[in-house]
Scaffold this active site. Structure first.
Site, PDB file in Angstrom:
ATOM      1  N   ILE A   1       0.893  -0.815   0.003  1.00 31.92           N
ATOM      2  CA  ILE A   1       0.035   0.079   0.357  1.00 31.92           C
ATOM      3  C   ILE A   1       0.758   1.792   0.202  1.00 31.92           C
ATOM      4  O   ILE A   1       0.206   2.477  -0.337  1.00 31.92           O
ATOM      5  CB  ILE A   1      -0.942  -0.058   1.073  1.00 31.92           C
ATOM      6  CG1 ILE A   1      -2.012   0.649   1.268  1.00 31.92           C
ATOM      7  CG2 ILE A   1      -0.571   0.178   2.427  1.00 31.92           C
ATOM      8  CD1 ILE A   1      -3.336   0.813   1.594  1.00 31.92           C
TER       9      ILE A   1
ATOM     10  N   HIS B   1       6.396 -12.307   5.969  1.00 30.31           N
ATOM     11  CA  HIS B   1       5.563 -11.847   4.079  1.00 30.31           C
ATOM     12  C   HIS B   1       6.725 -11.296   3.715  1.00 30.31           C
ATOM     13  O   HIS B   1       7.828 -10.801   4.423  1.00 30.31           O
ATOM     14  CB  HIS B   1       4.751 -10.457   4.728  1.00 30.31           C
ATOM     15  CG  HIS B   1       4.914  -9.061   4.939  1.00 30.31           C
ATOM     16  ND1 HIS B   1       4.784  -9.286   6.114  1.00 30.31           N
ATOM     17  CD2 HIS B   1       5.884  -8.470   5.149  1.00 30.31           C
ATOM     18  CE1 HIS B   1       5.434  -8.558   6.930  1.00 30.31           C
ATOM     19  NE2 HIS B   1       6.208  -7.600   5.815  1.00 30.31           N
TER      20      HIS B   1
ATOM     21  N   ASN C   1      11.913  -8.826   6.662  1.00 30.53           N
ATOM     22  CA  ASN C   1      12.151  -8.306   8.556  1.00 30.53           C
ATOM     23  C   ASN C   1      11.350  -8.920   9.396  1.00 30.53           C
ATOM     24  O   ASN C   1      10.469  -9.663   8.875  1.00 30.53           O
ATOM     25  CB  ASN C   1      11.308  -6.553   8.386  1.00 30.53           C
ATOM     26  CG  ASN C   1      11.995  -5.747   7.349  1.00 30.53           C
ATOM     27  OD1 ASN C   1      13.286  -5.155   6.659  1.00 30.53           O
ATOM     28  ND2 ASN C   1      11.268  -4.881   6.604  1.00 30.53           N
TER      29      ASN C   1
END
Ligand code: AMP
Ligand code: ZN
Length: 115
Positions: A31, A99, A86
């Site tokens: 996003i 992710h 991360n």
């Protein structure tokens, strides 16, 4: 996980610009992209972070890498891209659902970390 934003994207409860979906995983556009191509590949199963992945998760993790790479190339990353996970506080993970970022575009990316 009822309050996990990426579980809600996986279930369709909140919208995302999805590039791929099957029974095990989803790939969607970040996003707040940091480059012209910025995809996120997630397992549908809630795994909080890479540090929480178990041996039984190895197959879907391989699928995330292989499918995300194929889509990154299809989206225009024909001359390379960066793949990033991360993990935890030190890794500055913001969303605690595993992710993989796929980041790229026409230009060479800056160095990953300052030396
Ligand atoms: P990380 O720091 O690796 O946890 O990154 C989380 C990423 O998720 C960031 O790049 C955010 O821009 C992205 N993100 C957060 N919420 C959404 C959303 N609803 N749809 C798409 N991407 C999101
Ligand atoms: Zn989740």
């Amino acid at each position: 996980m009822s309050d996990c934003i990426f579980c809600k994207i996986a279930s369709g409860d909140i919208p995302a610009k999805k590039a791929f979906e099957d029974d095990d995983m989803v790939v969607f556009h970040d996003i707040n992209p940091v480059a012209p191509v910025h995809l996120l590949a997630i397992p549908k199963k809630h795994i909080a972070s890479l540090a929480d992945a178990e041996p039984a998760d190895a197959l879907v993790m391989g699928k995330l890498l292989q499918t995300g790479a194929r889509l990154a190339v299809e989206q225009g990353c024909t001359d390379g891209f960066r793949t990033l996970i991360n993990t935890g506080r030190v890794g500055r993970q913001e969303v605690y659902h595993l992710h993989i970022h796929f980041v790229g575009g026409p230009d060479v990316l800056p160095p990953m970390l300052k030396r």
